[in-house]
Design a protein around this motif. Structure first.
Motif, mmCIF file in Angstrom:
data_model
loop_
_atom_site.group_PDB
_atom_site.id
_atom_site.type_symbol
_atom_site.label_atom_id
_atom_site.label_comp_id
_atom_site.label_asym_id
_atom_site.label_seq_id
_atom_site.Cartn_x
_atom_site.Cartn_y
_atom_site.Cartn_z
ATOM 1 N N GLY A 61 -11.296 2.282 31.942
ATOM 2 C CA GLY A 61 -10.365 1.348 31.323
ATOM 3 C C GLY A 61 -10.304 -0.044 31.886
ATOM 4 O O GLY A 61 -9.366 -0.779 31.578
ATOM 5 N N ARG A 68 -7.187 -1.000 29.656
ATOM 6 C CA ARG A 68 -6.746 0.020 28.701
ATOM 7 C C ARG A 68 -5.582 0.848 29.259
ATOM 8 O O ARG A 68 -5.654 1.363 30.377
ATOM 9 C CB ARG A 68 -7.907 0.943 28.344
ATOM 10 C CG ARG A 68 -8.943 0.269 27.481
ATOM 11 C CD ARG A 68 -9.850 1.291 26.832
ATOM 12 N NE ARG A 68 -10.713 0.642 25.863
ATOM 13 C CZ ARG A 68 -11.302 1.266 24.866
ATOM 14 N NH1 ARG A 68 -11.115 2.566 24.700
ATOM 15 N NH2 ARG A 68 -12.071 0.616 24.033
ATOM 16 N N PRO A 172 -8.634 5.531 29.473
ATOM 17 C CA PRO A 172 -7.693 4.520 29.957
ATOM 18 C C PRO A 172 -7.717 4.383 31.479
ATOM 19 O O PRO A 172 -8.021 5.336 32.196
ATOM 20 C CB PRO A 172 -6.344 5.073 29.498
ATOM 21 C CG PRO A 172 -6.531 6.561 29.527
ATOM 22 C CD PRO A 172 -7.964 6.779 29.075
#
Length: 541
Positions: A61, A68, A172
């Motif tokens: 991420g 993210r 993420p």
């Protein structure tokens, strides 16, 4: 069918879209010394960044220009006070990419393009913009995804499947878990096992659970052990040491409850295995109170947590347990966290009027939890909560609302009350991102948090927040409040509020001990109502 629409909504390849702009080169900080925002828990100002951010400094991420983040919520949950009754229930098994338009997300989730976004999705769009513009993210634009669970997946296996799907398709850097239904904590631990940085949301975590994944699970709320430390010190100082139940004439009125003029203690605690942090809280309270000489004459555990009101449940167990407490002469009930709406009603049916000393866990220290559970009369003038929450005014005066209104002045207050609950955990995440510096990773985030100065008890409107070695939770102090069934909280229209004793003066284990004397020793009669309230789980059917 955990997050069944995710693969169709996002595809198996990384999402690409035009995102929001990261913090501009010249952020206008505030205060002296300057902080990033007016919030007293904001970090020192970093107004400008230019240079190398290391690009992919972590395999999940983090890129040159993107950060993210996944926000996880339960699907199918009704928001009873929402401004739009036709859109009050959260989506189920769906994901919303906040770099896409509402129409694009609706199409990806199999809905008509004209479908209105749920208030939580709209609110998180605003928070994405706010933190991108007001915090230093070193050239990386926050990219938020909102993932809603399937109600059929509220099992340990279902939560782990959700985590696996999120990891596979979104990868993420960070996840924030605001799910409150069964087994929700499994989502957090499953992602932590794979290296995602988690911010725990409303469920209390024990220190051991946080330390099981060093640097990968953080909590704004105090750990279970910190709650017990502050609550246990209060109980040991002001409850255990043989002080009469109530001062003045009330002692005579309640003489049938006394044992030689001394309190007799009962312990009420959660027993729901879906809330392991609260089970641990109850165990530790028992140990702490007995360790300081308190004798617990009766114990009871409630099997279901944490519904403030459940009209579908016949509360025989609560009536039986309160009967047992009354027959054993329990004058003072130590309520070790967890919401259950049946005990105040059961005590009232029995004509039983004990003291209640409540360990605040973010839910039962909310005004709404007490009023909704119909404990308001049972608690009136006889309930104390030891709470980590701060003293708040009306909704629009709170830090969360002031931040939100910088971006969005149109959202109805009824909806803002819900999305404000995301603020503290999001704020903690972005503080961590900023203090980590340009080369973001769990290691640099931890180093940044560890550098936050140790401080004593905070002010009534801001807690003491710092992270000593081995500690992964923020809040360290607490205040005491008393329930007033007739008080009106700021911005409220219905009676019932927790009144902040000493105006919300905060105490902390080992630094500022609770004052000696009975629980009413500091009452002055002018205690302000705390505006703190949060959404509460309930079942009206």
């Amino acid at each position: 069918m955990a997050l069944a629409l995710l693969a169709g909504a996002l595809g198996a390849t990384p999402v690409t879209a035009d995102g929001v702009e990261p913090a501009p080169g010249g952020i206008q900080c505030v205060g002296d010394p300057p902080r990033q925002t007016a919030d007293p828990l904001s970090p020192p100002c970093v107004p400008f960044f230019e240079g190398d951010n290391g690009c992919e400094t972590y395999p999940l991420g983090v890129t040159c220009n993107e950060l993210r983040i996944v926000v996880y919520l339960d699907g199918g949950i009704g928001y009873a006070s929402a401004s739009d009754p036709s859109n009050a229930f959260t989506p189920q098994a769906a994901v919303y990419d906040l770099w896409k338009t509402p129409a694009e997300n609706a199409e990806a989730n199999g809905d008509p393009a004209t479908t209105s976004e749920h208030l939580t999705v709209k609110g998180l769009r605003t928070w994405q913009d706010y933190f991108a513009q007001r915090f230093q993210t070193y050239g990386r634009a926050p990219h938020v995804f909102v993932a809603f669970s399937d109600p059929d997946g509220w099992t340990p296996e279902g939560r782990r499947r959700d985590a696996a799907t999120v990891l596979e398709y979104l990868e993420p850097f960070a996840a924030l878990n605001f799910a409150t239904e069964d087994s929700a904590g499994e989502f957090t631990t499953a992602l932590a096992r794979k290296g995602v940085v988690n911010f725990a949301g409303p469920r209390p975590f024990s220190s051991s659970a946080l330390q099981a994944f060093p640097r990968l699970i953080w909590s704004f709320a105090p750990s279970v052990e910190q709650i017990v430390a502050n609550y246990g010190d209060y109980v040991c100082t002001k409850v255990v040491n043989g002080v009469p139940v109530l001062a003045g004439d009330d002692i005579q009125q309640r003489s049938q409850l006394l044992d030689g003029g001394r309190r007799k203690l009962g312990l009420l605690r959660p027993g729901d295995p879906d809330w392991p942090g609260l089970i641990r809280l109850g165990e530790l309270v028992h140990q702490r109170v007995e360790g300081c000489g308190g004798e617990i004459a009766a114990t009871a555990a409630f099997p279901d947590c944490c519904l403030a009101q459940d009209n579908g449940e016949v509360p025989e167990y609560a009536l039986a347990q309160m009967t047992d407490f009354k027959l054993k002469g329990v004058t003072t009930i130590l309520w070790a966290g967890g919401v259950n709406g049946n005990y105040g009603k059961a005590a009232a049916l029995l004509g039983y009027e004990p003291e209640w000393i409540v360990a605040g866990d973010g839910f039962l220290d909310s005004n709404r939890a007490v009023t909704l559970s119909q404990s308001t009369a049972a608690f009136d003038g006889r309930a104390i909560v030891v709470t980590p929450e701060v003293v708040e005014g009306g909704l629009e005066d709170r830090w969360c609302a002031q931040a939100f209104r910088e971006i969005d002045t149109e959202t109805a207050s009824a909806d803002l009350a819900y999305v404000c609950e995301f603020y503290r955990d999001l704020h903690q995440l972005f503080v961590g991102v900023q203090v980590a510096g340009p080369f973001l990773s769990p290691t640099t985030l931890t180093q940044g948090f560890r550098a936050v100065p140790t401080r004593g008890p905070g002010e009534p409107d801001a807690p003491a927040c710092f992270y000593p070695a081995g500690d992964f939770s923020c809040v360290k102090d607490a205040q005491a409040e008393i329930w007033d069934a007739t008080g009106i909280a700021p911005g409220a229209s219905t009676p019932g509020c927790w009144r902040a004793i000493e105006g919300g003066r905060r105490y902390m284990t080992g630094t500022r001990p609770w004052p000696e004397g009975n629980i009413d020793a500091e009452l002055a009669g002018d205690e302000p109502c705390n505006g703190y309230s949060r959404s509460i789980r309930f079942n009206l059917t």
